[in-house]
Design a protein around this motif. Structure first.
Motif, PDB file in Angstrom:
ATOM      1  N   PHE A  92       0.857  -1.183   0.000  1.00 40.16           N
ATOM      2  CA  PHE A  92       0.000   0.000   0.000  1.00 40.16           C
ATOM      3  C   PHE A  92       0.892   1.231   0.000  1.00 40.16           C
ATOM      4  O   PHE A  92       1.870   1.301   0.736  1.00 40.16           O
ATOM      5  N   ASP A  93       0.535   2.189  -0.850  1.00 43.88           N
ATOM      6  CA  ASP A  93       1.341   3.410  -0.983  1.00 43.88           C
ATOM      7  C   ASP A  93       0.529   4.627  -0.549  1.00 43.88           C
ATOM      8  O   ASP A  93      -0.250   5.168  -1.334  1.00 43.88           O
ATOM      9  N   THR A  94       0.720   5.021   0.699  1.00 48.61           N
ATOM     10  CA  THR A  94       0.052   6.252   1.160  1.00 48.61           C
ATOM     11  C   THR A  94       0.809   7.490   0.699  1.00 48.61           C
ATOM     12  O   THR A  94       0.313   8.609   0.821  1.00 48.61           O
TER      13      THR A  94
ATOM     14  N   LEU B 228       2.466  12.721   2.020  1.00 49.90           N
ATOM     15  CA  LEU B 228       1.189  11.993   1.959  1.00 49.90           C
ATOM     16  C   LEU B 228       0.384  12.306   0.697  1.00 49.90           C
ATOM     17  O   LEU B 228       0.292  13.462   0.285  1.00 49.90           O
ATOM     18  N   LYS B 229      -0.215  11.278   0.136  1.00 51.46           N
ATOM     19  CA  LYS B 229      -1.089  11.469  -1.022  1.00 51.46           C
ATOM     20  C   LYS B 229      -2.417  12.082  -0.576  1.00 51.46           C
ATOM     21  O   LYS B 229      -2.830  11.874   0.570  1.00 51.46           O
ATOM     22  N   PRO B 230      -3.116  12.757  -1.471  1.00 51.60           N
ATOM     23  CA  PRO B 230      -4.471  13.224  -1.125  1.00 51.60           C
ATOM     24  C   PRO B 230      -5.399  12.034  -0.877  1.00 51.60           C
ATOM     25  O   PRO B 230      -5.157  10.940  -1.396  1.00 51.60           O
TER      26      PRO B 230
ATOM     27  N   THR C 137       8.902  11.305  -0.263  1.00 51.82           N
ATOM     28  CA  THR C 137       8.764   9.919   0.203  1.00 51.82           C
ATOM     29  C   THR C 137       7.746   9.151  -0.637  1.00 51.82           C
ATOM     30  O   THR C 137       7.616   7.936  -0.501  1.00 51.82           O
ATOM     31  N   ASP C 138       7.024   9.868  -1.507  1.00 46.55           N
ATOM     32  CA  ASP C 138       6.062   9.203  -2.397  1.00 46.55           C
ATOM     33  C   ASP C 138       6.735   8.646  -3.647  1.00 46.55           C
ATOM     34  O   ASP C 138       6.126   7.909  -4.410  1.00 46.55           O
ATOM     35  N   ALA C 139       7.987   8.999  -3.873  1.00 44.74           N
ATOM     36  CA  ALA C 139       8.727   8.400  -4.990  1.00 44.74           C
ATOM     37  C   ALA C 139       9.484   7.200  -4.425  1.00 44.74           C
ATOM     38  O   ALA C 139      10.719   7.154  -4.406  1.00 44.74           O
ATOM     39  N   GLU C 140       8.699   6.219  -3.918  1.00 40.33           N
ATOM     40  CA  GLU C 140       9.266   5.118  -3.136  1.00 40.33           C
ATOM     41  C   GLU C 140       9.581   3.883  -3.958  1.00 40.33           C
ATOM     42  O   GLU C 140      10.454   3.093  -3.599  1.00 40.33           O
ATOM     43  N   GLY C 141       8.850   3.709  -5.069  1.00 37.66           N
ATOM     44  CA  GLY C 141       9.015   2.471  -5.841  1.00 37.66           C
ATOM     45  C   GLY C 141      10.443   2.295  -6.327  1.00 37.66           C
ATOM     46  O   GLY C 141      11.037   1.213  -6.238  1.00 37.66           O
TER      47      GLY C 141
HETATM   48 MN    MN Z   1       4.386   6.694  -4.258  1.00 40.57          MN
END
Ligand code: MN
Ligand code: BES
Ligand code: ZN
Length: 497
Positions: free
Chosen positions: A266-268, A273-275, A343-347
């Protein structure tokens, strides 16, 4: 052959019960007399066609229940349009559409393709592809519908193609369908059920097929120095895992091809944080890994004559007291340092360490990674193509060919030195995001920094392909299992051609 509960088979004679679907070409019914069917019905079929003004246009269908000669049969003429407009993929489409017509209405369905001109499908095996299309459309993820929807009252039990072809062709079809079903199941599972540890356990089930499965836990990954992957998972109470699945069906000692998948359960977005709106979609952020696991299943189930290793990096990206922050610097297993700016560029952070591990452990001949990596790839390619990035012309050609053959489409995207320059960091070896534009290419460039010794490598950004927002001809709305057929075809063409 049986996948789930539906059996697929070939038969040279027409059944006397159930539903028979007859794909017909536009305005071609009279000349052919529908391959003798009309005669058998004493002219009832063509009378119905004339009375209903049925032309056989794509999307049109005509149901004729119990005509003379077919007293216990529901005949359905299914228009497929003009012969010259048909493409190889229509074999899958027609199988899927026939299944959809019969769903909930019959327990036994047969498709009689004799009225199609087989030349339209010169490059494909019509009968097995019809079965594959039907199997793929028949998929249903209903395990959590306990009370709301009663189970299908008329489950389809058999799907028969009327043909003289050898049923052996169905063995590979069911191996592939099983692989796609597995990938779809993994993607469909909610993230409270499928998290890194439980996911790893599901991978372990491949051992039954002769796949050697190894699971690395956080302690082992810490020892290996996987600071990039571990940093992503550190905000979650769920421990991260790395799973390797080794299939040795080829020559002993020959270096394998490595299939690598992003498995963010799961990618929050983490602290970046994502909307809230649409965040639920991020359960499919493990779609790349699901394609790898599904492909490993298919390859082992059909005993592919090839050495293939699958590696999946499984993490949950959560905000939390211990989560990584924008501006953190982490050290990857390769020794290269990374400034985390989002931190959303996690992949890419997960893939980096999996790539390094794959090379250290297996010295692969080539690597292909699959990942739901960037929203930007959907801006470019919508839900039509996966984006292909590669450091090697031969490998990208092979993949483009496999995409054409499997109908899991790819489009080649640019990956250049300039993209690589866009991820320079003032304080570390690189940063984990580039500027706003060209986001899919800078993501690919980032992963490319973890490829050693010019190992042929390709990155498939499948963010737009893992999930279908509406029913497709051979895929119900939801998880697609995209990548399984593509990877199976890649291995087939590379080793088994
Ligand atoms: Mn992400
Ligand atoms: N998992 C997402 C990408 C994604 C978005 C897949 C939508 C499928 C549908 C990925 O981890 C992500 O968040 N990417 C960011 C990167 C950005 C922060 C540089 C994106 O694409 O916005
Ligand atoms: Zn993600």
């Amino acid at each position: 052959m049986k996948v789930n509960s539906m059996k697929t088979r070939f038969s040279s004679s027409l059944p006397s019960r159930g539903m028979i679907v007859i794909p017909v070409l536009e305005n071609k019914m009279k000349d052919e007399g529908l391959s003798g069917l009309d005669e058998k019905s004493d002219g009832a079929i063509l009378r119905a066609v004339a009375a209903a003004g049925f032309k056989g246009k794509s999307g049109e269908s005509l149901t004729i229940a119990g005509p003379a000669g077919f007293e216990e049969v529901v005949l359905v003429l299914m228009g497929v349009g003009k012969a010259d407009a048909l493409e190889d993929e229509d074999a899958l489409n027609i199988g899927g559409k026939a299944l959809a017509l019969a769903k909930g209405k019959a327990t036994e369905v047969a498709v009689m393709p004799a009225a199609l001109e087989e030349e339209a499908f010169a490059k494909t095996d019509l009968a097995p592809q019809l079965c594959l299309g039907a199997l793929l459309r028949a998929y249903d993820f209903d395990k959590y519908k306990k009370k709301t929807a009663p189970k299908d009252q008329t489950p389809l039990e058999t799907f028969t193609v009327i043909t003289d072809a050898d049923e052996k062709a169905l063995e590979d079809v069911s191996a592939i369908a099983e692989g796609v079903y597995l990938a779809r199941d993994l993607v469909s599972e909610p993230p409270n059920v499928l998290f890194p540890e439980s996911y790893a356990t599901r991978c372990q089930a491949l051992e039954k097929l002769g796949v050697e499965v190894k699971i690395l836990d956080e302690a082992e990954m810490t020892k290996l120095g996987m600071g990039s992957l571990l940093g992503v998972g550190q905000g979650s109470i769920r421990e991260s895992r790395l799973v390797t699945m080794n299939w040795q069906g080829g020559q002993k000692g020959e270096a394998p091809i490595a299939l690598i998948g992003k498995g963010v359960t799961f990618d929050t977005g983490g602290i970046s944080l994502k909307p809230g709106a649409g965040m639920e979609d991020m359960k499919f952020d493990m779609g790349g890994s699901a394609a790898v696991v599904g492909a490993m299943h298919a390859l082992a189930a059909r005993k592919a004559k090839a050495n293939v290793v699958g590696l999946v990096g499984l993490v949950e990206n959560m905000p939390g007291g211990n989560a990584q922050r924008p501006s953190d610097v982490v050290t990857s297993m390769s020794g290269q340092t990374i400034e985390i700016l989002n931190t959303d560029a996690e992949g890419r952070l997960v893939l980096a360490d999996v790539l390094t591990y794959a090379q250290k452990e297996f010295s692969p001949k080539a690597m292909v990674d699959l990942a739901t990596l960037t929203g930007a790839i959907m801006i470019s390619l919508a839900h039509e193509f996966g984006g292909l990035f590669s450091n090697n012309k031969d490998l990208s050609q092979e993949l483009l060919q496999a995409a054409t053959t499997s109908h899991e489409k790819l489009w080649e995207m640019p990956l250049t030195k300039t993209h690589d320059e866009m991820i320079k960091s003032p304080i570390a070896d690189m940063k984990n995001i580039g500027p706003r534009w060209g986001g899919s290419s800078t993501a690919a460039a980032f992963i490319g920094r973890f490829v050693e010794n010019e190992t042929p490598w390709a990155h498939l950004d499948i963010a737009g392909m893992a999930w279908a927002e509406k029913d497709l001809d051979y895929c119900p709305k939801g998880a697609t299992g995209y990548g399984v057929r593509l990877l199976d075809e890649l291995v087939r063409s590379r080793y088994e051609g």
